[in-house]
Design a protein around this motif. Structure first.
Motif, PDB file in Angstrom:
ATOM      1  N   GLU A 158       0.822  -1.213   0.000  1.00 57.57           N
ATOM      2  CA  GLU A 158       0.000   0.000   0.000  1.00 57.57           C
ATOM      3  C   GLU A 158       0.856   1.263   0.000  1.00 57.57           C
ATOM      4  O   GLU A 158       0.638   2.187  -0.798  1.00 57.57           O
ATOM      5  CB  GLU A 158      -0.940   0.008   1.212  1.00 57.57           C
ATOM      6  N   LYS A 159       1.843   1.322   0.901  1.00 57.75           N
ATOM      7  CA  LYS A 159       2.699   2.508   0.980  1.00 57.75           C
ATOM      8  C   LYS A 159       3.521   2.682  -0.293  1.00 57.75           C
ATOM      9  O   LYS A 159       3.714   3.803  -0.780  1.00 57.75           O
ATOM     10  CB  LYS A 159       3.631   2.406   2.189  1.00 57.75           C
ATOM     11  N   THR A 160       4.006   1.570  -0.840  1.00 58.53           N
ATOM     12  CA  THR A 160       4.823   1.642  -2.053  1.00 58.53           C
ATOM     13  C   THR A 160       3.964   2.029  -3.250  1.00 58.53           C
ATOM     14  O   THR A 160       4.406   2.795  -4.123  1.00 58.53           O
ATOM     15  CB  THR A 160       5.521   0.299  -2.312  1.00 58.53           C
ATOM     16  N   TRP A 161       2.747   1.510  -3.297  1.00 54.99           N
ATOM     17  CA  TRP A 161       1.839   1.864  -4.389  1.00 54.99           C
ATOM     18  C   TRP A 161       1.557   3.366  -4.381  1.00 54.99           C
ATOM     19  O   TRP A 161       1.578   4.021  -5.436  1.00 54.99           O
ATOM     20  CB  TRP A 161       0.541   1.081  -4.292  1.00 54.99           C
ATOM     21  N   LEU A 162       1.319   3.922  -3.215  1.00 57.45           N
ATOM     22  CA  LEU A 162       1.065   5.360  -3.110  1.00 57.45           C
ATOM     23  C   LEU A 162       2.294   6.149  -3.556  1.00 57.45           C
ATOM     24  O   LEU A 162       2.173   7.165  -4.263  1.00 57.45           O
ATOM     25  CB  LEU A 162       0.696   5.729  -1.671  1.00 57.45           C
ATOM     26  N   ALA A 163       3.479   5.684  -3.170  1.00 58.07           N
ATOM     27  CA  ALA A 163       4.714   6.356  -3.588  1.00 58.07           C
ATOM     28  C   ALA A 163       4.890   6.280  -5.103  1.00 58.07           C
ATOM     29  O   ALA A 163       5.360   7.227  -5.738  1.00 58.07           O
ATOM     30  CB  ALA A 163       5.911   5.734  -2.885  1.00 58.07           C
ATOM     31  N   SER A 164       4.483   5.161  -5.691  1.00 55.86           N
ATOM     32  CA  SER A 164       4.657   4.953  -7.137  1.00 55.86           C
ATOM     33  C   SER A 164       3.758   5.844  -7.983  1.00 55.86           C
ATOM     34  O   SER A 164       3.935   5.929  -9.200  1.00 55.86           O
ATOM     35  CB  SER A 164       4.413   3.480  -7.495  1.00 55.86           C
ATOM     36  N   GLN A 165       2.788   6.507  -7.358  1.00 60.53           N
ATOM     37  CA  GLN A 165       1.921   7.430  -8.090  1.00 60.53           C
ATOM     38  C   GLN A 165       2.590   8.787  -8.303  1.00 60.53           C
ATOM     39  O   GLN A 165       2.044   9.650  -9.004  1.00 60.53           O
ATOM     40  CB  GLN A 165       0.595   7.629  -7.343  1.00 60.53           C
ATOM     41  N   ASN A 166       3.768   8.957  -7.717  1.00 57.09           N
ATOM     42  CA  ASN A 166       4.510  10.206  -7.852  1.00 57.09           C
ATOM     43  C   ASN A 166       5.621  10.070  -8.889  1.00 57.09           C
ATOM     44  O   ASN A 166       6.257   9.022  -9.017  1.00 57.09           O
ATOM     45  CB  ASN A 166       5.135  10.603  -6.508  1.00 57.09           C
ATOM     46  N   GLU A 167       5.844  11.145  -9.601  1.00 53.17           N
ATOM     47  CA  GLU A 167       6.866  11.174 -10.640  1.00 53.17           C
ATOM     48  C   GLU A 167       8.251  10.887 -10.083  1.00 53.17           C
ATOM     49  O   GLU A 167       9.068  10.200 -10.711  1.00 53.17           O
ATOM     50  CB  GLU A 167       6.823  12.560 -11.292  1.00 53.17           C
ATOM     51  N   TRP A 168       8.522  11.394  -8.869  1.00 52.86           N
ATOM     52  CA  TRP A 168       9.863  11.242  -8.288  1.00 52.86           C
ATOM     53  C   TRP A 168      10.249   9.794  -8.032  1.00 52.86           C
ATOM     54  O   TRP A 168      11.440   9.462  -7.972  1.00 52.86           O
ATOM     55  CB  TRP A 168       9.992  12.039  -6.991  1.00 52.86           C
ATOM     56  N   PHE A 169       9.274   8.922  -7.885  1.00 53.76           N
ATOM     57  CA  PHE A 169       9.554   7.521  -7.578  1.00 53.76           C
ATOM     58  C   PHE A 169      10.400   6.876  -8.680  1.00 53.76           C
ATOM     59  O   PHE A 169      11.192   5.965  -8.418  1.00 53.76           O
ATOM     60  CB  PHE A 169       8.235   6.764  -7.405  1.00 53.76           C
TER      61      PHE A 169
ATOM     62  N   GLN B  86      -4.249  -3.469 -10.054  1.00 57.81           N
ATOM     63  CA  GLN B  86      -3.371  -2.431  -9.507  1.00 57.81           C
ATOM     64  C   GLN B  86      -2.440  -3.044  -8.463  1.00 57.81           C
ATOM     65  O   GLN B  86      -2.517  -2.767  -7.267  1.00 57.81           O
ATOM     66  CB  GLN B  86      -4.196  -1.295  -8.910  1.00 57.81           C
ATOM     67  N   ILE B  87      -1.562  -3.893  -8.963  1.00 56.06           N
ATOM     68  CA  ILE B  87      -0.638  -4.614  -8.085  1.00 56.06           C
ATOM     69  C   ILE B  87       0.773  -4.518  -8.657  1.00 56.06           C
ATOM     70  O   ILE B  87       1.000  -4.765  -9.839  1.00 56.06           O
ATOM     71  CB  ILE B  87      -1.041  -6.102  -7.957  1.00 56.06           C
ATOM     72  N   ILE B  88       1.712  -4.143  -7.803  1.00 55.59           N
ATOM     73  CA  ILE B  88       3.129  -4.172  -8.175  1.00 55.59           C
ATOM     74  C   ILE B  88       3.654  -5.568  -7.867  1.00 55.59           C
ATOM     75  O   ILE B  88       3.569  -6.035  -6.729  1.00 55.59           O
ATOM     76  CB  ILE B  88       3.932  -3.123  -7.390  1.00 55.59           C
ATOM     77  N   MET B  89       4.205  -6.233  -8.868  1.00 54.41           N
ATOM     78  CA  MET B  89       4.633  -7.615  -8.710  1.00 54.41           C
ATOM     79  C   MET B  89       6.077  -7.744  -8.207  1.00 54.41           C
ATOM     80  O   MET B  89       6.390  -8.628  -7.418  1.00 54.41           O
ATOM     81  CB  MET B  89       4.510  -8.347 -10.050  1.00 54.41           C
ATOM     82  N   HIS B  90       6.950  -6.832  -8.651  1.00 51.92           N
ATOM     83  CA  HIS B  90       8.364  -6.933  -8.270  1.00 51.92           C
ATOM     84  C   HIS B  90       9.055  -5.612  -8.552  1.00 51.92           C
ATOM     85  O   HIS B  90       8.674  -4.874  -9.460  1.00 51.92           O
ATOM     86  CB  HIS B  90       9.057  -8.058  -9.045  1.00 51.92           C
ATOM     87  N   LEU B  91      10.088  -5.308  -7.766  1.00 49.82           N
ATOM     88  CA  LEU B  91      10.868  -4.087  -7.945  1.00 49.82           C
ATOM     89  C   LEU B  91      12.357  -4.395  -7.922  1.00 49.82           C
ATOM     90  O   LEU B  91      12.800  -5.269  -7.172  1.00 49.82           O
ATOM     91  CB  LEU B  91      10.554  -3.077  -6.834  1.00 49.82           C
ATOM     92  N   ASP B  92      13.114  -3.681  -8.738  1.00 47.59           N
ATOM     93  CA  ASP B  92      14.576  -3.772  -8.732  1.00 47.59           C
ATOM     94  C   ASP B  92      15.143  -2.394  -8.375  1.00 47.59           C
ATOM     95  O   ASP B  92      14.792  -1.392  -9.019  1.00 47.59           O
ATOM     96  CB  ASP B  92      15.108  -4.170 -10.113  1.00 47.59           C
ATOM     97  N   PHE B  93      16.005  -2.354  -7.370  1.00 45.43           N
ATOM     98  CA  PHE B  93      16.661  -1.114  -6.984  1.00 45.43           C
ATOM     99  C   PHE B  93      18.166  -1.262  -7.166  1.00 45.43           C
ATOM    100  O   PHE B  93      18.730  -2.312  -6.875  1.00 45.43           O
ATOM    101  CB  PHE B  93      16.370  -0.762  -5.524  1.00 45.43           C
ATOM    102  N   GLN B  94      18.814  -0.206  -7.627  1.00 41.62           N
ATOM    103  CA  GLN B  94      20.264  -0.204  -7.780  1.00 41.62           C
ATOM    104  C   GLN B  94      20.890   0.769  -6.786  1.00 41.62           C
ATOM    105  O   GLN B  94      20.458   1.922  -6.671  1.00 41.62           O
ATOM    106  CB  GLN B  94      20.661   0.210  -9.205  1.00 41.62           C
ATOM    107  N   ARG B  95      21.887   0.303  -6.058  1.00 38.89           N
ATOM    108  CA  ARG B  95      22.595   1.173  -5.117  1.00 38.89           C
ATOM    109  C   ARG B  95      23.360   2.261  -5.876  1.00 38.89           C
ATOM    110  O   ARG B  95      23.842   2.036  -6.990  1.00 38.89           O
ATOM    111  CB  ARG B  95      23.564   0.355  -4.260  1.00 38.89           C
ATOM    112  N   VAL B  96      23.450   3.419  -5.256  1.00 37.40           N
ATOM    113  CA  VAL B  96      24.089   4.572  -5.891  1.00 37.40           C
ATOM    114  C   VAL B  96      25.380   4.926  -5.158  1.00 37.40           C
ATOM    115  O   VAL B  96      25.398   5.046  -3.934  1.00 37.40           O
ATOM    116  CB  VAL B  96      23.135   5.786  -5.879  1.00 37.40           C
ATOM    117  N   ASP B  97      26.441   5.100  -5.933  1.00 35.74           N
ATOM    118  CA  ASP B  97      27.723   5.565  -5.397  1.00 35.74           C
ATOM    119  C   ASP B  97      27.766   7.078  -5.598  1.00 35.74           C
ATOM    120  O   ASP B  97      27.695   7.572  -6.724  1.00 35.74           O
ATOM    121  CB  ASP B  97      28.877   4.892  -6.150  1.00 35.74           C
ATOM    122  N   GLU B  98      27.896   7.817  -4.509  1.00 35.66           N
ATOM    123  CA  GLU B  98      27.871   9.280  -4.566  1.00 35.66           C
ATOM    124  C   GLU B  98      28.980   9.854  -5.453  1.00 35.66           C
ATOM    125  O   GLU B  98      28.873  10.990  -5.934  1.00 35.66           O
ATOM    126  CB  GLU B  98      28.010   9.860  -3.147  1.00 35.66           C
ATOM    127  N   ASN B  99      30.037   9.092  -5.682  1.00 35.22           N
ATOM    128  CA  ASN B  99      31.183   9.598  -6.433  1.00 35.22           C
ATOM    129  C   ASN B  99      31.217   9.132  -7.883  1.00 35.22           C
ATOM    130  O   ASN B  99      32.159   9.443  -8.615  1.00 35.22           O
ATOM    131  CB  ASN B  99      32.492   9.181  -5.740  1.00 35.22           C
TER     132      ASN B  99
END
Length: 220
Positions: free
Chosen positions: A48-59, A87-100
Motif C-alpha cells: 500500500e505505501k509503495t503503491w502510493l509512492a509509485s503514483q509520484n513522478e519522483w519515484f 493495480q498490483i506491483i509484482m516486483h521491484l529492482d533497486f540499484q545502489r548509488v555511489d555518490e562519487n
C-alpha cells in the motif's frame, strides 16, 4: 539539490516463485537491491505505501533513501513489474548509488506556459510533445527531479530541440555527444491542417486498388 524521498523495506530470506506469491498474498512486494560493493539482497516492501509512492513522478527518476532494516542507502528504481490488469506491483529492482560515480537516468520534462504562448493561443495550431523525458548523466548530488521547458515564446513553425534545453550545473545529455543527427525535436508547433493536407495528397489508396485489380485478373 533534489528533495529527499524515503521508502522503507525489510530483508527477506525466502526466495523463489512460491515465496514471492506468499508475500503478495500478505500485501507485500518482493524486491531486490543490487550494485555497489555489496552483494545483491532480497527485500520486501509494504504494497500500500509503495503503491502510493509509485503514483509520484519522483519515484521513477529520483534517488531514493531506502531504509532497509533501519539502515539507509541511496538507490534508484531500475525496474518495476506490474500485474497485467490489477493495480498490483509484482516486483521491484533497486540499484545502489555511489555518490562519487556518475549515473545515467531518465528525467521527466515539465512544459511551462504553453497555453500563454502565441502557438498555444492559436486555434489552428497543434503543439506536439515529441518527448516526455530525457536521459541525463550526472553525479547523484546533481540529479534534477525534472527539467523545465519554458514555451511562453513558442510560435507556429517553432521546433525545440534537445540542444535548446537549459540544464542544471553538472548535468549532461549523452545523446548530444553522438552527433548532430541525435539533436532530436522535443516540441513542434505546426498548423493543425498540415496532417490533413498531407493525407489528401498522399496516393495511399492507389497501391491497394492496383493489387485488387491484379488479383481479379488472375482469377479470370
Amino acid at each position: 539539490m533534489a528533495t529527499e524521498h524515503k521508502i522503507s523495506a525489510s530483508s527477506r530470506k525466502d526466495e523463489g516463485k512460491g515465496a514471492s506469491r506468499r508475500l503478495r498474498r500478505a500485501a507485500s512486494i518482493p524486491a531486490i537491491v543490487y550494485g555497489g560493493k555489496s552483494a545483491p539482497q532480497s527485500i520486501q516492501l509494504e504494497h500500500e505505501k509503495t503503491w502510493l509512492a509509485s503514483q509520484n513522478e519522483w519515484f521513477y527518476s529520483s534517488i531514493l533513501d531506502l531504509d532497509l532494516d533501519g539502515k539507509v542507502q541511496k538507490v534508484l528504481l531500475r525496474d518495476m513489474q506490474r500485474h497485467p490488469y490489477k493495480q498490483i506491483i509484482m516486483h521491484l529492482d533497486f540499484q545502489r548509488v555511489d555518490e562519487n560515480q556518475a549515473i545515467r537516468v531518465s528525467v521527466p520534462l515539465h512544459f511551462l506556459n504553453e497555453e500563454k504562448s502565441p502557438a498555444g493561443k492559436a486555434a489552428d495550431v497543434i503543439v506536439l510533445h515529441e518527448l516526455n523525458d530525457v536521459e541525463v548523466t550526472c553525479l547523484p548530488k546533481d540529479l534534477p527531479e525534472f527539467i523545465e521547458i519554458d514555451l511562453s515564446a513558442l510560435t507556429v513553425g517553432d521546433i525545440v530541440h534537445l540542444s535548446d534545453l537549459k540544464l542544471p550545473k553538472g548535468v549532461e545529455l549523452p545523446e548530444l555527444k553522438l552527433g548532430k543527427e541525435h539533436d532530436v525535436a522535443i516540441v513542434i508547433a505546426k498548423h493543425g491542417t498540415e496532417d490533413v493536407e498531407e493525407a489528401v495528397e498522399a496516393p495511399a489508396a492507389e497501391v491497394p486498388a492496383a493489387k485488387v485489380a491484379k488479383k481479379d485478373e488472375e482469377k479470370k
